[in-house]
Design a protein around this motif. Structure first.
Motif, PDB file in Angstrom:
ATOM      1  N   GLY A 232      35.340  18.537  -8.375  1.00 27.19           N
ATOM      2  CA  GLY A 232      35.084  19.151  -7.069  1.00 27.19           C
ATOM      3  C   GLY A 232      33.664  18.903  -6.591  1.00 27.19           C
ATOM      4  O   GLY A 232      33.428  18.663  -5.397  1.00 27.19           O
ATOM      5  N   PHE A 233      32.728  18.932  -7.515  1.00 25.50           N
ATOM      6  CA  PHE A 233      31.321  18.671  -7.183  1.00 25.50           C
ATOM      7  C   PHE A 233      31.142  17.231  -6.719  1.00 25.50           C
ATOM      8  O   PHE A 233      30.470  16.961  -5.716  1.00 25.50           O
ATOM      9  N   VAL A 234      31.748  16.291  -7.446  1.00 23.68           N
ATOM     10  CA  VAL A 234      31.612  14.872  -7.102  1.00 23.68           C
ATOM     11  C   VAL A 234      32.281  14.590  -5.761  1.00 23.68           C
ATOM     12  O   VAL A 234      31.753  13.839  -4.935  1.00 23.68           O
ATOM     13  N   GLU A 235      33.443  15.201  -5.526  1.00 26.21           N
ATOM     14  CA  GLU A 235      34.138  14.989  -4.250  1.00 26.21           C
ATOM     15  C   GLU A 235      33.304  15.495  -3.079  1.00 26.21           C
ATOM     16  O   GLU A 235      33.244  14.857  -2.030  1.00 26.21           O
ATOM     17  N   ARG A 236      32.642  16.604  -3.269  1.00 25.79           N
ATOM     18  CA  ARG A 236      31.780  17.122  -2.194  1.00 25.79           C
ATOM     19  C   ARG A 236      30.552  16.239  -1.978  1.00 25.79           C
ATOM     20  O   ARG A 236      29.969  16.243  -0.901  1.00 25.79           O
ATOM     21  N   GLY A 237      30.187  15.485  -3.014  1.00 24.89           N
ATOM     22  CA  GLY A 237      29.118  14.508  -2.841  1.00 24.89           C
ATOM     23  C   GLY A 237      29.504  13.390  -1.887  1.00 24.89           C
ATOM     24  O   GLY A 237      28.627  12.696  -1.355  1.00 24.89           O
ATOM     25  N   ILE A 238      30.803  13.200  -1.669  1.00 24.00           N
ATOM     26  CA  ILE A 238      31.280  12.221  -0.694  1.00 24.00           C
ATOM     27  C   ILE A 238      31.247  12.798   0.713  1.00 24.00           C
ATOM     28  O   ILE A 238      30.821  12.138   1.667  1.00 24.00           O
ATOM     29  N   VAL A 239      31.682  14.032   0.851  1.00 18.39           N
ATOM     30  CA  VAL A 239      31.935  14.638   2.164  1.00 18.39           C
ATOM     31  C   VAL A 239      30.701  15.310   2.763  1.00 18.39           C
ATOM     32  O   VAL A 239      30.406  15.143   3.960  1.00 18.39           O
ATOM     33  N   TYR A 240      29.978  16.061   1.960  1.00 22.75           N
ATOM     34  CA  TYR A 240      28.870  16.850   2.493  1.00 22.75           C
ATOM     35  C   TYR A 240      27.764  16.002   3.140  1.00 22.75           C
ATOM     36  O   TYR A 240      27.208  16.408   4.165  1.00 22.75           O
ATOM     37  N   PRO A 241      27.388  14.837   2.573  1.00 23.85           N
ATOM     38  CA  PRO A 241      26.303  14.080   3.206  1.00 23.85           C
ATOM     39  C   PRO A 241      26.570  13.720   4.659  1.00 23.85           C
ATOM     40  O   PRO A 241      25.689  13.887   5.514  1.00 23.85           O
ATOM     41  N   PHE A 242      27.766  13.237   4.986  1.00 22.86           N
ATOM     42  CA  PHE A 242      27.983  12.856   6.381  1.00 22.86           C
ATOM     43  C   PHE A 242      28.201  14.058   7.284  1.00 22.86           C
ATOM     44  O   PHE A 242      27.827  14.040   8.462  1.00 22.86           O
ATOM     45  N   LEU A 243      28.752  15.144   6.748  1.00 19.83           N
ATOM     46  CA  LEU A 243      28.909  16.347   7.573  1.00 19.83           C
ATOM     47  C   LEU A 243      27.553  16.960   7.924  1.00 19.83           C
ATOM     48  O   LEU A 243      27.307  17.360   9.060  1.00 19.83           O
ATOM     49  N   ILE A 244      26.670  17.034   6.944  1.00 22.26           N
ATOM     50  CA  ILE A 244      25.320  17.544   7.200  1.00 22.26           C
ATOM     51  C   ILE A 244      24.581  16.619   8.158  1.00 22.26           C
ATOM     52  O   ILE A 244      23.837  17.070   9.037  1.00 22.26           O
ATOM     53  N   SER A 245      24.813  15.309   8.014  1.00 27.49           N
ATOM     54  CA  SER A 245      24.195  14.347   8.922  1.00 27.49           C
ATOM     55  C   SER A 245      24.628  14.598  10.358  1.00 27.49           C
ATOM     56  O   SER A 245      23.807  14.528  11.289  1.00 27.49           O
ATOM     57  N   PHE A 246      25.918  14.889  10.570  1.00 31.29           N
ATOM     58  CA  PHE A 246      26.405  15.157  11.924  1.00 31.29           C
ATOM     59  C   PHE A 246      25.689  16.365  12.528  1.00 31.29           C
ATOM     60  O   PHE A 246      25.307  16.353  13.704  1.00 31.29           O
ATOM     61  N   ILE A 247      25.520  17.407  11.731  1.00 28.95           N
ATOM     62  CA  ILE A 247      24.874  18.617  12.238  1.00 28.95           C
ATOM     63  C   ILE A 247      23.415  18.337  12.596  1.00 28.95           C
ATOM     64  O   ILE A 247      22.926  18.745  13.665  1.00 28.95           O
ATOM     65  N   ILE A 248      22.710  17.618  11.726  1.00 30.76           N
ATOM     66  CA  ILE A 248      21.286  17.339  11.958  1.00 30.76           C
ATOM     67  C   ILE A 248      21.094  16.434  13.167  1.00 30.76           C
ATOM     68  O   ILE A 248      20.243  16.695  14.026  1.00 30.76           O
ATOM     69  N   VAL A 249      21.876  15.365  13.257  1.00 33.85           N
ATOM     70  CA  VAL A 249      21.705  14.459  14.390  1.00 33.85           C
ATOM     71  C   VAL A 249      22.173  15.122  15.680  1.00 33.85           C
ATOM     72  O   VAL A 249      21.621  14.856  16.760  1.00 33.85           O
ATOM     73  N   GLY A 250      23.152  16.002  15.589  1.00 30.57           N
ATOM     74  CA  GLY A 250      23.578  16.747  16.769  1.00 30.57           C
ATOM     75  C   GLY A 250      22.467  17.628  17.305  1.00 30.57           C
ATOM     76  O   GLY A 250      22.226  17.690  18.515  1.00 30.57           O
ATOM     77  N   ALA A 251      21.746  18.292  16.391  1.00 31.84           N
ATOM     78  CA  ALA A 251      20.613  19.118  16.807  1.00 31.84           C
ATOM     79  C   ALA A 251      19.511  18.260  17.412  1.00 31.84           C
ATOM     80  O   ALA A 251      18.876  18.643  18.400  1.00 31.84           O
ATOM     81  N   ALA A 252      19.291  17.061  16.829  1.00 29.62           N
ATOM     82  CA  ALA A 252      18.262  16.160  17.358  1.00 29.62           C
ATOM     83  C   ALA A 252      18.627  15.681  18.759  1.00 29.62           C
ATOM     84  O   ALA A 252      17.768  15.575  19.643  1.00 29.62           O
ATOM     85  N   LEU A 253      19.892  15.380  18.978  1.00 30.41           N
ATOM     86  CA  LEU A 253      20.331  14.911  20.295  1.00 30.41           C
ATOM     87  C   LEU A 253      20.163  15.986  21.357  1.00 30.41           C
ATOM     88  O   LEU A 253      19.890  15.695  22.526  1.00 30.41           O
ATOM     89  N   ARG A 254      20.308  17.222  20.975  1.00 31.70           N
ATOM     90  CA  ARG A 254      20.210  18.305  21.953  1.00 31.70           C
ATOM     91  C   ARG A 254      18.769  18.609  22.368  1.00 31.70           C
ATOM     92  O   ARG A 254      18.530  19.179  23.419  1.00 31.70           O
ATOM     93  N   LYS A 255      17.805  18.210  21.553  1.00 29.55           N
ATOM     94  CA  LYS A 255      16.433  18.562  21.887  1.00 29.55           C
ATOM     95  C   LYS A 255      15.539  17.361  22.169  1.00 29.55           C
ATOM     96  O   LYS A 255      14.441  17.527  22.709  1.00 29.55           O
ATOM     97  N   ARG A 256      15.977  16.170  21.821  1.00 25.50           N
ATOM     98  CA  ARG A 256      15.144  14.986  22.003  1.00 25.50           C
ATOM     99  C   ARG A 256      15.428  14.314  23.335  1.00 25.50           C
ATOM    100  O   ARG A 256      16.530  14.381  23.851  1.00 25.50           O
ATOM    101  N   HIS A 257      14.404  13.634  23.875  1.00 23.73           N
ATOM    102  CA  HIS A 257      14.545  12.826  25.082  1.00 23.73           C
ATOM    103  C   HIS A 257      14.610  11.367  24.692  1.00 23.73           C
ATOM    104  O   HIS A 257      13.770  10.871  23.944  1.00 23.73           O
ATOM    105  N   ILE A 258      15.630  10.671  25.186  1.00 21.90           N
ATOM    106  CA  ILE A 258      15.752   9.248  24.912  1.00 21.90           C
ATOM    107  C   ILE A 258      14.771   8.487  25.792  1.00 21.90           C
ATOM    108  O   ILE A 258      14.729   8.699  27.007  1.00 21.90           O
ATOM    109  N   PRO A 259      13.962   7.588  25.240  1.00 18.57           N
ATOM    110  CA  PRO A 259      12.984   6.871  26.034  1.00 18.57           C
ATOM    111  C   PRO A 259      13.654   5.959  27.058  1.00 18.57           C
ATOM    112  O   PRO A 259      14.693   5.375  26.801  1.00 18.57           O
ATOM    113  N   THR A 260      13.038   5.836  28.228  1.00 16.47           N
ATOM    114  CA  THR A 260      13.559   4.981  29.274  1.00 16.47           C
ATOM    115  C   THR A 260      13.341   3.519  28.906  1.00 16.47           C
ATOM    116  O   THR A 260      12.290   3.137  28.449  1.00 16.47           O
ATOM    117  N   ARG A 261      14.401   2.700  29.110  1.00 18.33           N
ATOM    118  CA  ARG A 261      14.319   1.274  28.781  1.00 18.33           C
ATOM    119  C   ARG A 261      14.590   0.464  30.029  1.00 18.33           C
ATOM    120  O   ARG A 261      15.502   0.747  30.756  1.00 18.33           O
TER     121      ARG A 261
END
Length: 235
Positions: A206-235
């Motif tokens: 169970g621990f090893v299986e969560r090592g597969i799933v938790y990294p990308f789920l936590i990544s989604f939450i972190i990048v989602g928070a970054a997208l909500r507060k960051r400004h994308i530079p004009t190109r």
């Protein structure tokens, strides 16, 4: 005399996602991880006799009403419908978040949308085909295992792809690198998971299986928070 075309007609730069698009996409990605972790916690908390173990039991056990025994593990999840609802919704939320990131180069956006779609499909399959082991016992196609493998691969590859788009999405390089590392960690854990299954010992499965799933789920939450507060530079 050659006609000189206006620069705008020759090359029109891609417009990055607007602020409202970023906020909506970020909210959907946060919801993806939040839905999964909430469903898992509620379903695990309801499994009390004997208590559910995050290190011993498979994640899929939480979606099996039971009581039954498969793969050497006792399965009895009183709130299996909660976990299956989480499986159904978390991938769809991730897909919605990625789809809302319009204006990115097609060579970057296309693969990300494809991986998000595969993740959503895997989650739906998990929800409708609980991992009770009946399919493998009867020699039928193991749709639950197929859905899990789809989710394992696509979720981690998606984290890597999003990390590599950090500049286009307007969040720091260090966060992009962290997402890439998280996706690689998930894929390495998938290899370890296969090795533990092959050994038949089930040690910390169970621990090893969560090592597969938790990294990308936590990544989604972190990048989602970054997208909500960051400004994308004009190109």
């Amino acid at each position: 005399m050659n006609d000189i075309k206006p620069e705008s007609a020759v090359h029109q730069p891609l417009q990055p996602p607007s602020a409202p698009q970023r906020r909506r996409a970020g909210a959907a990605l946060i919801a993806s991880g939040g839905i999964y972790f909430t469903a898992e916690f509620i379903a695990a908390a309801a499994w009390t006799d004997p208590p559910y173990s995050y290190t011993y039991h498979f994640i899929s056990n939480l979606g099996v009403r039971g009581p039954s025994t498969a793969f050497g593990q006792f399965m009895y999840s009183p709130l299996a419908w909660v976990m299956n609802t989480g499986f159904f919704l978390f991938g769809l939320a991730a897909l919605a978040g990625v789809v809302m990131l319009r204006g990115l180069p097609g060579r970057r956006r296309g693969p990300a949308v494809a991986m998000a779609a595969l993740l959503a499909a895997g989650g739906v399959v998990l929800a409708f085909f609980p991992g009770s082991g009946e399919a493998t016992d009867n020699g039928a196609t193991d749709y639950h295992g197929l859905g899990a493998f789809m989710g394992f691969i696509s979720g981690n590859v998606l984290a890597i792809l999003i990390g590599r788009m950090h500049q286009l999405l307007g969040f720091p390089r260090r966060l992009g690198r962290a997402l890439v590392v998280a996706g690689i960690l998930g894929l390495v854990s998938l290899v370890a998971y296969g090795a533990v299954l092959e050994s038949g010992t089930g040690v910390l499965i169970g621990f090893v299986e969560r090592g597969i799933v938790y990294p990308f789920l936590i990544s989604f939450i972190i990048v989602g928070a970054a997208l909500r507060k960051r400004h994308i530079p004009t190109r």
